[in-house]
Design a protein around this motif. Structure first.
Motif, PDB file in Angstrom:
ATOM      1  N   VAL A 257      38.366 -81.490  23.656  1.00  0.00           N
ATOM      2  CA  VAL A 257      39.414 -80.359  23.232  1.00  0.00           C
ATOM      3  C   VAL A 257      39.628 -79.178  23.899  1.00  0.00           C
ATOM      4  N   ALA A 258      38.638 -78.722  24.378  1.00  0.00           N
ATOM      5  CA  ALA A 258      38.596 -77.475  25.129  1.00  0.00           C
ATOM      6  C   ALA A 258      39.346 -77.496  26.476  1.00  0.00           C
ATOM      7  N   ALA A 259      39.075 -78.697  26.987  1.00  0.00           N
ATOM      8  CA  ALA A 259      39.914 -79.047  28.229  1.00  0.00           C
ATOM      9  C   ALA A 259      41.493 -79.148  28.039  1.00  0.00           C
ATOM     10  N   CYS A 260      41.778 -79.738  26.973  1.00  0.00           N
ATOM     11  CA  CYS A 260      43.222 -79.652  26.627  1.00  0.00           C
ATOM     12  C   CYS A 260      43.797 -78.581  26.048  1.00  0.00           C
ATOM     13  N   ALA A 261      42.934 -77.843  25.275  1.00  0.00           N
ATOM     14  CA  ALA A 261      43.556 -76.306  24.955  1.00  0.00           C
ATOM     15  C   ALA A 261      43.488 -75.400  26.208  1.00  0.00           C
ATOM     16  N   VAL A 262      42.912 -75.660  26.887  1.00  0.00           N
ATOM     17  CA  VAL A 262      43.019 -74.624  28.355  1.00  0.00           C
ATOM     18  C   VAL A 262      44.081 -75.075  29.052  1.00  0.00           C
ATOM     19  N   LEU A 263      44.410 -76.405  29.347  1.00  0.00           N
ATOM     20  CA  LEU A 263      45.703 -76.927  30.020  1.00  0.00           C
ATOM     21  C   LEU A 263      46.767 -76.384  29.531  1.00  0.00           C
ATOM     22  N   LEU A 264      46.768 -76.737  27.998  1.00  0.00           N
ATOM     23  CA  LEU A 264      48.189 -76.492  27.133  1.00  0.00           C
ATOM     24  C   LEU A 264      48.408 -74.964  27.318  1.00  0.00           C
ATOM     25  N   ALA A 265      47.612 -74.186  27.133  1.00  0.00           N
ATOM     26  CA  ALA A 265      47.627 -72.580  27.339  1.00  0.00           C
ATOM     27  C   ALA A 265      48.221 -72.097  28.469  1.00  0.00           C
ATOM     28  N   ARG A 266      47.982 -73.025  29.419  1.00  0.00           N
ATOM     29  CA  ARG A 266      48.462 -72.767  30.753  1.00  0.00           C
ATOM     30  C   ARG A 266      49.674 -73.249  31.039  1.00  0.00           C
ATOM     31  N   GLY A 267      50.276 -73.978  30.035  1.00  0.00           N
ATOM     32  CA  GLY A 267      51.782 -74.470  30.338  1.00  0.00           C
ATOM     33  C   GLY A 267      51.657 -76.195  30.774  1.00  0.00           C
ATOM     34  N   VAL A 268      50.522 -76.639  30.740  1.00  0.00           N
ATOM     35  CA  VAL A 268      50.463 -77.885  31.400  1.00  0.00           C
ATOM     36  C   VAL A 268      50.677 -78.781  30.079  1.00  0.00           C
ATOM     37  N   LYS A 269      51.471 -79.840  30.266  1.00  0.00           N
ATOM     38  CA  LYS A 269      51.720 -80.770  28.997  1.00  0.00           C
ATOM     39  C   LYS A 269      51.870 -82.265  29.472  1.00  0.00           C
TER      40      LYS A 269
END
Length: 325
Positions: A257-269
């Motif tokens: 979940v942390a990995a997903c959150a960090v990438l989404l926060a950077r705009g990676v979808k």
């Protein structure tokens, strides 16, 4: 900004023993006490990797005092909502011989209506502080709900996040998983057992499709040693390592979940990018003795992750084999 919410936090107690013998007496070195709960584990991992984070949770009673002191010492930015009920405990016994972990989780005590309202206000305030350079905040709702928690709690927090434009990730189980899908959480991250229990559908892909039809956009499905699946309305992608890793799996899902959150926060979808990083961080968490940490070898693990698009049943509303409840 990543805002994590842990509605049922715990003081995590971990002991390592040579071998667990049912009915036996065990000796161990001094155990480790840590402020835990799935959302706090997510916040620890994300914070350690440079992401701006605010962790929200409740705390009460003597265990809550110890919980608060350890969290303050961790350096993770946080806000704790005082509650009357004592913070629960979670006990992990790590069998060094087998590499297995046995966990006992207290169920927790339900905060009162005014305490839940204070938590919701902290979420609203934190999300209001969150936008950075035009990027949307990410709201992570992780873990169980205490017995007696209001049915509207999780959907209300999801709607709160959606109303301010946040990407919402929910990692929960049981009826709360269905409620999160119905409320339109962007990403859901169940494991196979949680998915089957919540939906009553035996086939994991069909179960993931059920969550999509209810309102989720992406389902990241943990499958233990078999890796993870990313299921969207357009594709199904599988990621795994060639060989499973032995160790402590208690924080593996939280690291994903942390990995997903960090990438989404950077705009990676991109679901493939999210899945690859989530699989690598999940595996790296297994190599660490405590939840909320990942091994520094995670870039090598990410390079070793195998990704493919298996030939699976096309997405459609399942009609379908359901598991007995």
């Amino acid at each position: 900004m990543i805002v994590t919410v842990t509605p049922n936090p715990a003081l995590d107690l971990t002991w390592h023993v040579d071998r667990i013998l049912p009915g036996g007496t065990h000796r161990a070195d001094t155990g480790v006490a840590r402020a835990g709960g799935k959302g706090l584990n997510v916040a620890r991992v994300a914070h350690a990797h440079g992401a701006p984070v605010r962790a929200l949770a409740t705390a009460g009673g003597p265990t809550g005092d110890e919980f608060a002191a350890e969290l303050a010492a961790s350096g993770v930015p946080h806000e704790l909502i005082p509650v009357r009920g004592a913070t629960r405990r979670s006990i992990a016994l790590v069998d060094e011989h087998l590499g297995d972990t046995t966990i006992v989780n207290e169920r927790g005590l339900n905060p009162g209506p005014e305490e839940w309202a204070a938590l919701a206000e902290a979420v609203r305030r934190s999300l209001g502080d969150a936008p950075v350079r035009g990027r949307k905040p990410v709201l992570v709702l992780s873990g169980s709900l205490p017995p007696g928690a209001p049915d509207e709690l999780l959907p209300g927090l999801i709607r709160l996040g959606r109303n301010v434009g946040a990407t919402v990730i929910a990692d929960t189980s049981g009826p709360a998983l269905l409620a999160a899908a119905d409320a339109g959480a962007t990403v859901l991250k169940p494991n196979a057992a949680e998915l089957a229990e919540a939906t009553g559908i035996a086939d994991p892909v069909a179960g993931a499709c059920e969550l999509l039809h209810r309102g989720a956009s992406l389902v990241l499905l943990s499958r233990g040693a078999d890796g993870m699946l990313a299921v969207t309305s357009e594709e199904i992608v599988r990621a795994r390592l060639a060989e499973p890793l032995a160790g402590n799996p208690t924080g593996a899902g939280d690291a994903a979940v942390a990995a997903c959150a960090v990438l989404l926060a950077r705009g990676v979808k991109d679901p493939v990018a999210l899945l690859r990083r989530a699989t690598a961080w999940s595996a790296a968490a297994v190599l660490m003795p405590l939840a909320g940490e990942i091994h520094p070898s995670w870039p090598d693990l990410e390079s070793a992750v195998m990704v493919d698009s298996p030939s699976l049943t096309a997405l459609r509303r399942p009609s379908v084999e359901r598991t007995p409840r």
